[in-house]
Design a protein around this motif. Structure first.
Motif, short mmCIF file in Angstrom:
data_model
loop_
_atom_site.label_atom_id
_atom_site.label_comp_id
_atom_site.label_asym_id
_atom_site.label_seq_id
_atom_site.Cartn_x
_atom_site.Cartn_y
_atom_site.Cartn_z
N PHE A 79 -7.50 18.98 7.76
CA PHE A 79 -7.92 18.68 6.40
C PHE A 79 -8.90 17.52 6.35
CE2 PHE A 79 -5.15 15.11 6.60
CZ PHE A 79 -3.94 15.55 7.10
N THR A 80 -9.77 17.57 5.35
CA THR A 80 -10.69 16.49 5.01
C THR A 80 -10.85 16.51 3.50
OG1 THR A 80 -12.61 17.94 5.28
CG2 THR A 80 -12.00 16.60 7.19
N GLY A 81 -11.62 15.59 2.98
CA GLY A 81 -11.89 15.56 1.55
C GLY A 81 -10.63 15.33 0.73
N PHE A 82 -10.57 16.01 -0.42
CA PHE A 82 -9.45 15.82 -1.32
C PHE A 82 -8.11 16.10 -0.63
CE2 PHE A 82 -6.26 17.58 -4.18
CZ PHE A 82 -6.01 16.45 -4.94
N ARG A 118 -4.99 13.63 -0.73
CA ARG A 118 -3.67 14.04 -1.23
C ARG A 118 -2.60 13.84 -0.17
NH1 ARG A 118 -0.30 17.71 -0.48
NH2 ARG A 118 -1.60 18.84 0.98
N HIS A 119 -2.90 14.24 1.05
CA HIS A 119 -1.94 14.11 2.15
C HIS A 119 -1.63 12.62 2.41
CE1 HIS A 119 0.09 15.66 5.72
NE2 HIS A 119 -0.42 14.62 6.38
N THR A 120 -2.67 11.79 2.35
CA THR A 120 -2.49 10.36 2.54
C THR A 120 -1.59 9.78 1.47
OG1 THR A 120 -4.67 10.21 3.57
CG2 THR A 120 -3.71 8.16 2.77
N THR A 121 -1.78 10.23 0.24
CA THR A 121 -0.95 9.76 -0.88
C THR A 121 0.52 10.07 -0.63
OG1 THR A 121 -2.79 10.07 -2.40
CG2 THR A 121 -0.60 9.92 -3.38
N LEU A 122 0.80 11.25 -0.12
CA LEU A 122 2.18 11.62 0.17
C LEU A 122 2.77 10.74 1.27
CD1 LEU A 122 1.82 15.51 0.02
CD2 LEU A 122 2.69 13.97 -1.76
N HIS A 123 1.98 10.47 2.29
CA HIS A 123 2.45 9.59 3.36
C HIS A 123 2.69 8.17 2.85
CE1 HIS A 123 2.61 11.95 7.01
NE2 HIS A 123 1.49 12.57 6.65
N LEU A 124 1.82 7.69 1.99
CA LEU A 124 2.01 6.36 1.41
C LEU A 124 3.30 6.30 0.60
CD1 LEU A 124 -1.65 5.53 0.36
CD2 LEU A 124 -0.28 4.28 2.04
N TRP A 126 -8.24 6.04 6.91
CA TRP A 126 -8.49 7.41 6.43
C TRP A 126 -9.22 7.38 5.09
CZ3 TRP A 126 -3.61 11.00 7.01
CH2 TRP A 126 -3.47 11.40 8.35
N LEU A 127 -8.67 6.60 4.15
CA LEU A 127 -9.26 6.57 2.82
C LEU A 127 -10.66 5.94 2.85
CD1 LEU A 127 -6.11 5.60 0.73
CD2 LEU A 127 -7.27 7.82 0.78
N SER A 128 -10.83 4.92 3.67
CA SER A 128 -12.16 4.30 3.79
C SER A 128 -13.18 5.31 4.26
CB SER A 128 -12.12 3.15 4.80
OG SER A 128 -11.26 2.13 4.37
N ARG A 129 -12.80 6.12 5.22
CA ARG A 129 -13.73 7.13 5.75
C ARG A 129 -14.01 8.19 4.69
NH1 ARG A 129 -12.61 11.44 10.33
NH2 ARG A 129 -14.73 12.17 10.66
N GLU A 130 -12.99 8.65 4.01
CA GLU A 130 -13.17 9.70 3.01
C GLU A 130 -14.06 9.24 1.85
OE1 GLU A 130 -12.43 12.97 3.12
OE2 GLU A 130 -11.80 12.51 5.16
#
Length: 129
Positions: A33-36, A40-46, A85-89
């Motif tokens: 996955f990339t983009g949104f 979204r995946h990062t948000t779940l991990h956070l 991850w978020l910085s790159r996205e």
């Protein structure tokens, strides 16, 4: 620069961490996955990390003897992964975003402990970067 080249360096910088993470993502994550979807995946991990941190805090408040090992070995490093991850996205430089945010915090919350001249100088230095 590959994983080994970065780890061989004597002094690791935030940019080295970013490069390591970018190489890791290209090899192992970007195909998933990339983009949104990555955001979204990062948000779940956070959210999962906050739950673990909350569990630690609750145990400490109730007087339980609770190890900080999970925080040290899992939560803090994972927070760095997700920040990168978020910085790159969002195509931002995390160090610059950090400094801007901290100067904003100084101006907003601690202007009674900082002179207007200091705040102006900090903003000018940021603008020069």
């Amino acid at each position: 620069m590959d994983f080994e080249d970065i780890l061989k360096k004597e002094n690791i910088t935030l940019d080295d961490l970013r490069q390591f993470q970018e190489e890791y993502d290209k090899r192992f994550v970007d195909r998933k996955f990339t983009g949104f979807e990555k955001v979204r995946h990062t948000t779940l991990h956070l959210a999962k990390l906050l739950g673990k941190l909350s569990n630690y805090c609750e145990k400490m408040e109730h007087g339980e003897n609770c190890s900080s090992q999970q925080i040290e070995e899992e939560i803090i490093p994972d927070l760095m992964v997700y920040m990168l991850w978020l910085s790159r996205e969002f195509k931002i430089k995390p160090d610059e975003a950090y400094f801007k945010r901290m100067v904003w915090n100084i101006e907003r919350m601690y202007n009674d402990k900082s002179s207007k001249e200091e705040i102006k100088n900090l903003k000018d230095l940021l603008d020069e970067r």
